[in-house]
Design a protein around this motif. Structure first.
Motif, short mmCIF file in Angstrom:
data_model
loop_
_atom_site.label_atom_id
_atom_site.label_comp_id
_atom_site.label_asym_id
_atom_site.label_seq_id
_atom_site.Cartn_x
_atom_site.Cartn_y
_atom_site.Cartn_z
N ALA A 1 9.74 38.02 15.90
CA ALA A 1 8.72 37.27 15.18
C ALA A 1 9.40 36.19 14.35
N TYR A 2 8.68 35.10 14.07
CA TYR A 2 9.26 34.02 13.29
C TYR A 2 8.25 33.48 12.29
N LEU A 3 8.77 32.80 11.27
CA LEU A 3 7.97 32.08 10.30
C LEU A 3 8.67 30.77 10.00
N GLN A 4 7.94 29.68 10.13
CA GLN A 4 8.48 28.35 9.85
C GLN A 4 7.63 27.67 8.79
N ILE A 5 8.31 27.01 7.86
CA ILE A 5 7.65 26.18 6.86
C ILE A 5 7.93 24.73 7.25
N TRP A 6 6.86 23.97 7.46
CA TRP A 6 6.96 22.57 7.86
C TRP A 6 6.71 21.68 6.65
N LYS A 7 7.41 20.56 6.59
CA LYS A 7 7.27 19.59 5.51
C LYS A 7 7.14 18.20 6.11
N LYS A 8 6.20 17.41 5.59
CA LYS A 8 6.06 16.04 6.04
C LYS A 8 7.07 15.19 5.27
N VAL A 9 8.00 14.58 6.01
CA VAL A 9 9.04 13.74 5.43
C VAL A 9 8.88 12.34 6.00
N ASP A 10 8.59 11.39 5.14
CA ASP A 10 8.37 10.00 5.57
C ASP A 10 7.36 9.91 6.71
N GLY A 11 6.30 10.70 6.59
CA GLY A 11 5.22 10.67 7.58
C GLY A 11 5.46 11.47 8.84
N VAL A 12 6.60 12.20 8.92
CA VAL A 12 6.94 12.98 10.11
C VAL A 12 7.02 14.45 9.74
N TRP A 13 6.39 15.31 10.51
CA TRP A 13 6.46 16.75 10.28
C TRP A 13 7.79 17.29 10.80
#
Length: 109
Positions: free
Chosen positions: A83-95
């Motif tokens: 199983a996995y968990l990822q936290i995504w962040k928008k950086v300069d308009g890119v995920w």
């Protein structure tokens, strides 16, 4: 996963935040895109040939989101599943993936 499955560790790491963390099961965390690329190269050299992720949930708001799911790695040692968990962040308009961790449920034999 297309890049990983094509043996392209740099391409697979390119979806990670340059300041992100990768937290593999049973190992020390890896910081930064170059460290994540090196980890992927090590996986490939250890016989991992293909990766499959199954997204089960995505949620969030603003510049942050999370993704949870399961995965399979297939290679010369057999199949690993977890199983996995990822936290995504928008950086300069890119995920980009900012934090990534996984838990092995079934080791490759």
């Amino acid at each position: 996963m297309k890049a990983f499955n094509a043996g392209d560790a740099a391409g697979a790491a390119s979806v990670y935040d340059p300041d992100g963390y990768f937290m593999p099961n049973g190992r020390n965390p890896v910081k930064g895109r170059s460290g994540i690329e090196a980890y992927f190269k090590e996986d490939m050299a250890d016989g991992v040939q293909t990766a499959q992720i199954i997204t089960e949930e995505v949620n969030g708001g603003g510049d942050w989101a999370f993704e949870r799911g399961s995965y399979h790695l297939d290679g010369t040692k057999g199949r690993e599943s977890g199983a996995y968990l990822q936290i995504w962040k928008k950086v300069d308009g890119v995920w980009l993936i900012h934090n990534d961790c996984f838990n092995v449920i079934k080791n490759a034999c």
